[in-house]
Design a protein around this motif. Sequence first.
Motif, PDB file in Angstrom:
ATOM      1  N   ASP A  74      -0.712 -18.258  -6.906  1.00  9.34           N
ATOM      2  CA  ASP A  74      -1.128 -18.431  -5.511  1.00  9.34           C
ATOM      3  C   ASP A  74      -0.223 -17.630  -4.588  1.00  9.34           C
ATOM      4  N   GLN A  75       1.069 -17.647  -4.876  1.00  5.26           N
ATOM      5  CA  GLN A  75       2.018 -16.904  -4.059  1.00  5.26           C
ATOM      6  C   GLN A  75       1.659 -15.421  -4.023  1.00  5.26           C
ATOM      7  N   GLU A  76       1.311 -14.895  -5.187  1.00  4.94           N
ATOM      8  CA  GLU A  76       0.974 -13.472  -5.262  1.00  4.94           C
ATOM      9  C   GLU A  76      -0.301 -13.183  -4.486  1.00  4.94           C
ATOM     10  N   LEU A  77      -1.285 -14.070  -4.577  1.00  2.15           N
ATOM     11  CA  LEU A  77      -2.520 -13.889  -3.818  1.00  2.15           C
ATOM     12  C   LEU A  77      -2.263 -13.917  -2.317  1.00  2.15           C
ATOM     13  N   LEU A  78      -1.419 -14.839  -1.899  1.00  2.00           N
ATOM     14  CA  LEU A  78      -1.104 -14.950  -0.479  1.00  2.00           C
ATOM     15  C   LEU A  78      -0.344 -13.715   0.005  1.00  2.00           C
ATOM     16  N   LEU A  79       0.572 -13.218  -0.815  1.00  2.22           N
ATOM     17  CA  LEU A  79       1.294 -11.995  -0.465  1.00  2.22           C
ATOM     18  C   LEU A  79       0.331 -10.828  -0.315  1.00  2.22           C
ATOM     19  N   GLN A  80      -0.625 -10.720  -1.244  1.00  2.00           N
ATOM     20  CA  GLN A  80      -1.593  -9.634  -1.160  1.00  2.00           C
ATOM     21  C   GLN A  80      -2.450  -9.748   0.098  1.00  2.00           C
ATOM     22  N   GLN A  81      -2.739 -10.991   0.523  1.00  2.00           N
ATOM     23  CA  GLN A  81      -3.497 -11.171   1.753  1.00  2.00           C
ATOM     24  C   GLN A  81      -2.706 -10.664   2.962  1.00  2.00           C
ATOM     25  N   VAL A  82      -1.421 -10.973   3.002  1.00  2.00           N
ATOM     26  CA  VAL A  82      -0.580 -10.521   4.112  1.00  2.00           C
ATOM     27  C   VAL A  82      -0.494  -8.996   4.131  1.00  2.00           C
ATOM     28  N   LEU A  83      -0.278  -8.394   2.970  1.00  2.10           N
ATOM     29  CA  LEU A  83      -0.188  -6.932   2.906  1.00  2.10           C
ATOM     30  C   LEU A  83      -1.531  -6.300   3.261  1.00  2.10           C
ATOM     31  N   LYS A  84      -2.619  -6.927   2.808  1.00  2.00           N
ATOM     32  CA  LYS A  84      -3.957  -6.423   3.150  1.00  2.00           C
ATOM     33  C   LYS A  84      -4.152  -6.430   4.660  1.00  2.00           C
ATOM     34  N   TYR A  85      -3.779  -7.548   5.293  1.00  2.00           N
ATOM     35  CA  TYR A  85      -3.932  -7.618   6.749  1.00  2.00           C
ATOM     36  C   TYR A  85      -3.095  -6.539   7.432  1.00  2.00           C
ATOM     37  N   ALA A 562      11.203  -2.910  11.334  1.00  2.00           N
ATOM     38  CA  ALA A 562      11.679  -4.125  10.671  1.00  2.00           C
ATOM     39  C   ALA A 562      11.795  -3.936   9.169  1.00  2.00           C
ATOM     40  N   CYS A 563      12.801  -4.578   8.579  1.00  2.00           N
ATOM     41  CA  CYS A 563      12.873  -4.716   7.124  1.00  2.00           C
ATOM     42  C   CYS A 563      11.623  -5.485   6.701  1.00  2.00           C
ATOM     43  N   PHE A 564      10.914  -5.011   5.683  1.00  2.00           N
ATOM     44  CA  PHE A 564       9.582  -5.550   5.448  1.00  2.00           C
ATOM     45  C   PHE A 564       9.373  -6.038   4.021  1.00  2.00           C
ATOM     46  N   ASP A 565       9.193  -5.143   3.078  1.00  2.00           N
ATOM     47  CA  ASP A 565       8.804  -5.530   1.713  1.00  2.00           C
ATOM     48  C   ASP A 565       9.756  -6.548   1.099  1.00  2.00           C
ATOM     49  N   ARG A 566      11.048  -6.219   1.115  1.00  2.00           N
ATOM     50  CA  ARG A 566      12.024  -7.114   0.488  1.00  2.00           C
ATOM     51  C   ARG A 566      11.997  -8.495   1.127  1.00  2.00           C
ATOM     52  N   LEU A 567      11.869  -8.530   2.438  1.00  2.00           N
ATOM     53  CA  LEU A 567      11.907  -9.798   3.148  1.00  2.00           C
ATOM     54  C   LEU A 567      10.728 -10.682   2.760  1.00  2.00           C
ATOM     55  N   LEU A 568       9.527 -10.099   2.666  1.00  2.00           N
ATOM     56  CA  LEU A 568       8.351 -10.897   2.314  1.00  2.00           C
ATOM     57  C   LEU A 568       8.466 -11.429   0.889  1.00  2.00           C
ATOM     58  N   HIS A 569       9.001 -10.616  -0.012  1.00  2.00           N
ATOM     59  CA  HIS A 569       9.130 -11.055  -1.400  1.00  2.00           C
ATOM     60  C   HIS A 569      10.242 -12.094  -1.552  1.00  2.00           C
ATOM     61  N   LEU A 618      10.289   7.458   6.560  1.00  2.00           N
ATOM     62  CA  LEU A 618      10.183   6.216   5.793  1.00  2.00           C
ATOM     63  C   LEU A 618       8.983   6.267   4.855  1.00  2.00           C
ATOM     64  N   LYS A 619       9.211   5.973   3.595  1.00  2.00           N
ATOM     65  CA  LYS A 619       8.143   5.963   2.600  1.00  2.00           C
ATOM     66  C   LYS A 619       7.983   4.542   2.073  1.00  2.00           C
ATOM     67  N   GLY A 620       6.771   4.223   1.600  1.00  2.00           N
ATOM     68  CA  GLY A 620       6.524   2.880   1.106  1.00  2.00           C
ATOM     69  C   GLY A 620       6.559   1.875   2.241  1.00  2.00           C
ATOM     70  N   SER A 621       6.934   0.640   1.911  1.00  2.00           N
ATOM     71  CA  SER A 621       6.913  -0.429   2.914  1.00  2.00           C
ATOM     72  C   SER A 621       8.259  -1.121   3.058  1.00  2.00           C
ATOM     73  N   ASN A 622       9.343  -0.413   2.712  1.00  2.00           N
ATOM     74  CA  ASN A 622      10.661  -1.028   2.887  1.00  2.00           C
ATOM     75  C   ASN A 622      10.920  -1.372   4.340  1.00  2.00           C
ATOM     76  N   PHE A 623      10.484  -0.472   5.245  1.00  2.00           N
ATOM     77  CA  PHE A 623      10.594  -0.702   6.681  1.00  2.00           C
ATOM     78  C   PHE A 623       9.251  -0.390   7.318  1.00  2.00           C
ATOM     79  N   GLN A 624       8.883  -1.182   8.331  1.00  2.00           N
ATOM     80  CA  GLN A 624       7.617  -0.987   9.016  1.00  2.00           C
ATOM     81  C   GLN A 624       7.818  -1.100  10.524  1.00  2.00           C
ATOM     82  N   SER A 625       7.075  -0.287  11.275  1.00  2.00           N
ATOM     83  CA  SER A 625       7.107  -0.343  12.727  1.00  2.00           C
ATOM     84  C   SER A 625       6.179  -1.467  13.196  1.00  2.00           C
ATOM     85  N   LEU A 626       6.694  -2.362  14.073  1.00  2.00           N
ATOM     86  CA  LEU A 626       5.930  -3.556  14.449  1.00  2.00           C
ATOM     87  C   LEU A 626       5.672  -3.685  15.947  1.00  2.00           C
TER      88      LEU A 626
END
Length: 653
Positions: A74-85, A562-569, A618-626
Amino acid sequence: MPPLPSTRLSFPLNSPLFYILPSTSLFPNLIITTTNKKNKFLIPTMSFSSSPSSPSPSSISNPKEPEHPRDPEDQELLLQQVLKYHNQTKHHFTKYARGPHGLDWANQPNPFRRYVSAPLLPLLHFPTENQNPNSSSTQDPLYSSLFLNLPPPKPISKSTISQFFYDSLALSAWKTTGFSTWSLRVNPSSGNLHPTEAYIISPPIESLSDSSFVAHYAPKEHALELRAEVPSWVFTNFLPKDSFLIGLSSIFWREAWKYGERAFRYCNHDVGHAIAAVSMAAAGLGWDVKLLDGLGYEDLEKLMGLERFPKFQIPSRPVKGRFPEMEFEHPDCILVVFPNGAGEFDVNYKQLSLAISEFSKLEWKGKPNLLSKEHICWDIIYRTAEAVKKEISLGNTFLVDPFQSSGICSEGSYKGFTAREVVRKRRSAVDMDGVTAMDRNTFYQILLHCLPSGSRNGGKQKKPLALPFRGLPWDAEVHAALFVHRVEGLPQGLYFLVRNEDHLDKLKKSMRSGFKWMKPEGCPENLPLYELDRTDCRTLAERLSCHQEIASHGCFSLGMVACFDRLLHDKNMWMYPRLFWETGVLGQVLYLEAHAVGISATGIGCYFDDPVHELLGLKGSNFQSLYHFTVGGPVVDKRIMSLPAYPGPDVDA
């Protein structure tokens, strides 16, 4: 009808012309598009690539209520929903995130939630300017003094509670032109839509309530709507004496009416602005503020009486129709407001949750008013809101760190305004003059107040100790990439403010190798500001912010990264909205600082996400502009007349 006053705007997407900007070390291969330069900042329409009837498949077909604990799958599904959004709601040069093709004025949401038949408890009003400067009882502290130390705490009373709301969440003015009239508030909101609602949960207050109570704040009336009476103050064993709770919630529909799928982002920006507004108003009364972030979503629902809203069944795709249940309030957070210097106190979240469970048995008063006759449901907003629901954190500790003063390098930059003058006269600029320049020391002073840890005798910036960031229980995760346009004594170019110095090495490795990372001339030692590249970036800043001139016509603009990928995981999906809260708190500081030094500011929610990342390397999702922001000399529209906030006109257009 004139356009709504707005702080985050997008524009019709015209036929794009592709070209490459002049080569510099900043953007050697960055390809961007331009639109018709006749676009004006006040145009309140958006064009998108898809209609509301087009399907929006989700990785979660019907999200479940949070369980204790959630299954890893479930956690993985919820994470994918957040990343999808997050990825689906990015703006691109060739395509904006999905939203309405125009504004449905007939169904514009009512900006004021009311609970019909709930008893109304009027609050007191206060002058913006001190009427008797020699009277210590009425003297409002200077704005800049609050960052140095908090005044002695005042007791809870009808007067202080009234002042608290008056300086944080109340109306600040009415505007009128032609046949249209609209209100402004102390706490900012994109497009003047105001999705954030506020509640107070308090012990008895003389002349307001003989019993403990829960009330909804009605800003148009500057009054409390009594929702429920609580037999006794159940939080005596959990909270310090003379403390109370403030709850914040969001009505997604208010924002989605104008901005479509990106509205979830903007609602959470506004939560952050409200947290900072509450913190600053409390500080003026000698009160401290802290997020009770160990509580879970269900606790917040019970505490604010929001579990009584009908459950909304999320459709499988965006649809238009009559959905009154879509106007429910999503509980965001609970803040505890307590006397400065109360000392450390521990919160047992398990016992606190048990106490809150009794709120379901209270007699709740009032029925929420209907905001619109018809609606468009952008299903991905509600699926993502389900995915980020927070569970109770039983192991969380509640810490109140000593107040830390913010750095001072140019006290003379401030104009001697009181705290009330700054917070109540704050406005969102709709345009910048392209002429006003800022002194270098003023620029540095503003940025010193943007740091989470304040002055720490050479310590690293990381922990939230200074006003108003101290209300957040997590270490700073948001940084600022600054486009400097008109700062006297500072070369034009790209700069970077590191708000958590533990991230410095990772930022350097993640960003373009050609950046200089040099401290600019005259920069205070305790300000982690770095020059990356010298260049005239006005055109670049404008185009990255959805071609809006306001991003290039100020003294400086910025993108919050913002710090992104690591924080969500690492910390779970519920940190996703909290990242936007932090950007909102930072944005509120920029608003107030700009007005305190005599200029203005505006939040910009419309920007091209991935091109910002490409600019920085910046490559990937380590950091994202919010979130984007701009600060400079405002252009005042003389066609619009200002009216007092109270008493105001009867009609809000």
